[in-house]
Design an enzyme around this catalytic site. Structure first.
Site, mmCIF file in Angstrom:
data_model
loop_
_atom_site.group_PDB
_atom_site.id
_atom_site.type_symbol
_atom_site.label_atom_id
_atom_site.label_comp_id
_atom_site.label_asym_id
_atom_site.label_seq_id
_atom_site.Cartn_x
_atom_site.Cartn_y
_atom_site.Cartn_z
ATOM 1 N N SER A 153 0.828 -1.207 0.000
ATOM 2 C CA SER A 153 0.000 0.000 0.000
ATOM 3 C C SER A 153 0.859 1.252 0.000
ATOM 4 C CB SER A 153 -0.900 0.000 1.245
ATOM 5 O OG SER A 153 -1.528 1.248 1.422
ATOM 6 N N TYR A 211 -2.268 -0.288 9.990
ATOM 7 C CA TYR A 211 -2.463 -0.829 8.645
ATOM 8 C C TYR A 211 -1.187 -0.665 7.822
ATOM 9 C CZ TYR A 211 -4.025 -1.149 3.807
ATOM 10 O OH TYR A 211 -4.136 -1.479 2.475
#
Length: 346
Positions: A145, A170
Site C-alpha cells: 500500500s 495498517y
C-alpha cells in the site's frame, strides 16, 4: 496456468479475477466475505463473476463453486488465517501463481480494531508464504500500500525512499508483508512482487472510500466531511489501470539475477502519477452528478497523510505499465455505474 486470487470478492480482486478469466487463465478466487463493509457489494461483484450469491452472501464455507459465466473460474469461501484449510487447497489445486489481495483494509479502522490486522495481514500472509514454500509456485504477487510511506514528505514517492515511519497499524502491517516476502524469497527461492497500490477508484469501489462516500452523500442531499479543510492531495488511480498493471506484473516474475543481492523479490509503486487536490476531485463528482456538495470542513484524521504521489517510473520501465484513464473520464464512468441498476447500494 492456474492462479489463486485471494480477496476475490474485493474491489481489486473481483476485477482481476474477471480479467484473468476473460483471457483464458484458470482461476480460483478465495474470500472470507467478512462484514467490514456492506456485503451486498461483495455479492454483486461475485455475481458479475458468475457465482450465485444472494445479497446476504450466505455462501457455504470451504466448497469450490463453479461460475455460470466462466468455465475456467471457481470460487471458495475461506479465510487465509485458516492454515489447515488453506494448505489443503494448495495441495489439491496445485497453483502455478498466487495473488494475495486478502487483507483487513482501512487506515482509520486500524485505529479502533487493531487485532483484525494482526490476524489477516500478518498471520494470514504468513500462511500464504508457508503454502507457497510447501507447494512451490512460479510467482507470488501481493498487495502492499501507498500508506507505507507514512510521514515521508518527499514527492513523488519512490520505491527507494525510506518507509520506516508509518502513521497507522495498517501501514505497518503492509510494510511487514514486504519484509516477510523478502525473507521467504531469500530462504526458499519464492519469486515475490509487492505492489504499493495508490488510491484506487471506479465502479464497484469500496463504500468506505471517498468516491463512494461522496457520491452517496451528495446524490442524497447529505453533507460530506472534508478532512484537513480540503487541503489534501491524492494519486487517484482508476481500477482498470490498476488491474492491467497487476496483470503485467503477474506475467513477469522477478529473476534473482536481476534483483538486489540476488533475491527474487521486488516492490513497485502502482498509481496514476497525476495526483489531484481533494477539492478538485470533489468538483469532478459534483459535475458528474449535476449536484453541488454540502461540505463540513474538519481537521486531519489520525492515521491520514496530507499527500500520496506515486513515482511509477520503475514499473513503467521494467514492466511496461502505463496508466491511461484520466480523472475526468474515470469519474464519469464511476458515476455512470453508481447511478445504474448494477449498484446494489444506490
Amino acid at each position: 496456468m492456474k492462479t489463486l486470487v485471494t480477496g476475490a470478492a474485493g474491489f481489486i480482486g473481483s476485477k482481476l479475477c474477471h480479467q484473468l478469466a476473460l483471457r483464458g487463465d484458470n482461476v480460483v478466487g478465495l474470500d472470507n466475505i467478512n462484514n467490514y463493509y456492506d456485503v451486498r457489494l461483495k455479492a454483486g461483484r461475485l455475481r458479475e463473476l458468475g457465482i450465485d450469491a444472494d445479497d446476504d452472501c450466505s455462501i457455504p464455507w470451504g466448497e469450490l463453486l463453479d461460475s455460470s459465466i466462466f468455465p475456467n473460474f471457481k470460487f471458495i469461501r475461506m479465510g487465509i488465517e485458516d492454515k489447515e484449510a488453506l494448505s489443503h487447497l494448495f495441495e489439491t489445486e496445485e497453483f502455478d501463481r498466487v495473488v494475495n489481495l486478502a487483507a483487513q483494509a482501512g487506515v482509520r479502522y486500524s485505529i479502533t480494531n487493531p487485532y483484525a490486522y494482526l490476524t489477516s495481514n500478518l498471520v494470514g500472509f504468513l500462511n500464504i508464504l508457508e503454502c507457497c514454500r510447501n507447494h512451490p509456485v512460479e510467482h507470488l504477487l501481493y498487495a502492499s500500500s501507498s500508506s507505507v510511506y507514512g510521514l515521508n514528505t518527499k514527492a513523488p514517492f519512490s520505491e527507494d525512499d525510506k518507509v520506516d515511519a508509518p502513521v497507522s497499524l495498517y501501514a505497518a502491517s503492509k510494510k511487514s508483508n514486504e519484509l516477510m516476502a523478502h525473507s521467504y524469497s531469500k530462504l526458499y527461492g519464492i519469486p515475490c512482487t509487492g505492489l504499493r497500490y495508490f488510491t484506487v477508484y471506479g465502479p464497484w469501489g469500496r463504500p468506505d472510500m471517498a468516491p463512494m462516500l461522496f457520491a452517496d452523500a451528495i446524490s442524497h442531499g447529505r453533507s460530506i466531511n472534508v478532512f484537513n479543510n480540503g487541503d489534501m492531495i491524492r494519486d487517484f488511480t482508476y481500477i482498470d489501470d490498476i488491474v492491467a498493471g497487476t496483470m503485467l506484473c503477474l506475467d513477469q516474475p522477478p529473476l534473482a539475477s536481476a534483483c538486489p543481492n540476488g533475491v527474487a523479490a521486488r516492490v513497485y509503486n502502482i498509481g496514476c502519477s497525476h495526483p489531484v487536490k481533494l477539492m478538485d476531485f470533489i468538483s469532478e463528482i459534483e459535475s458528474a452528478l449535476g449536484i453541488k456538495a454540502q461540505m463540513i470542513m474538519k481537521p486531519m484524521q489520525p492515521g491520514d497523510v496530507y499527500m500520496t504521489n506515486a513515482d511509477t517510473t520503475k514499473l513503467e520501465q521494467e514492466i511496461g505499465y502505463k496508466p491511461r484513464v484520466r480523472l475526468h473520464e474515470g469519474i464519469t464512468r464511476f458515476i455512470s455505474w453508481y447511478q445504474s441498476d448494477k449498484n446494489p447500494l444506490r
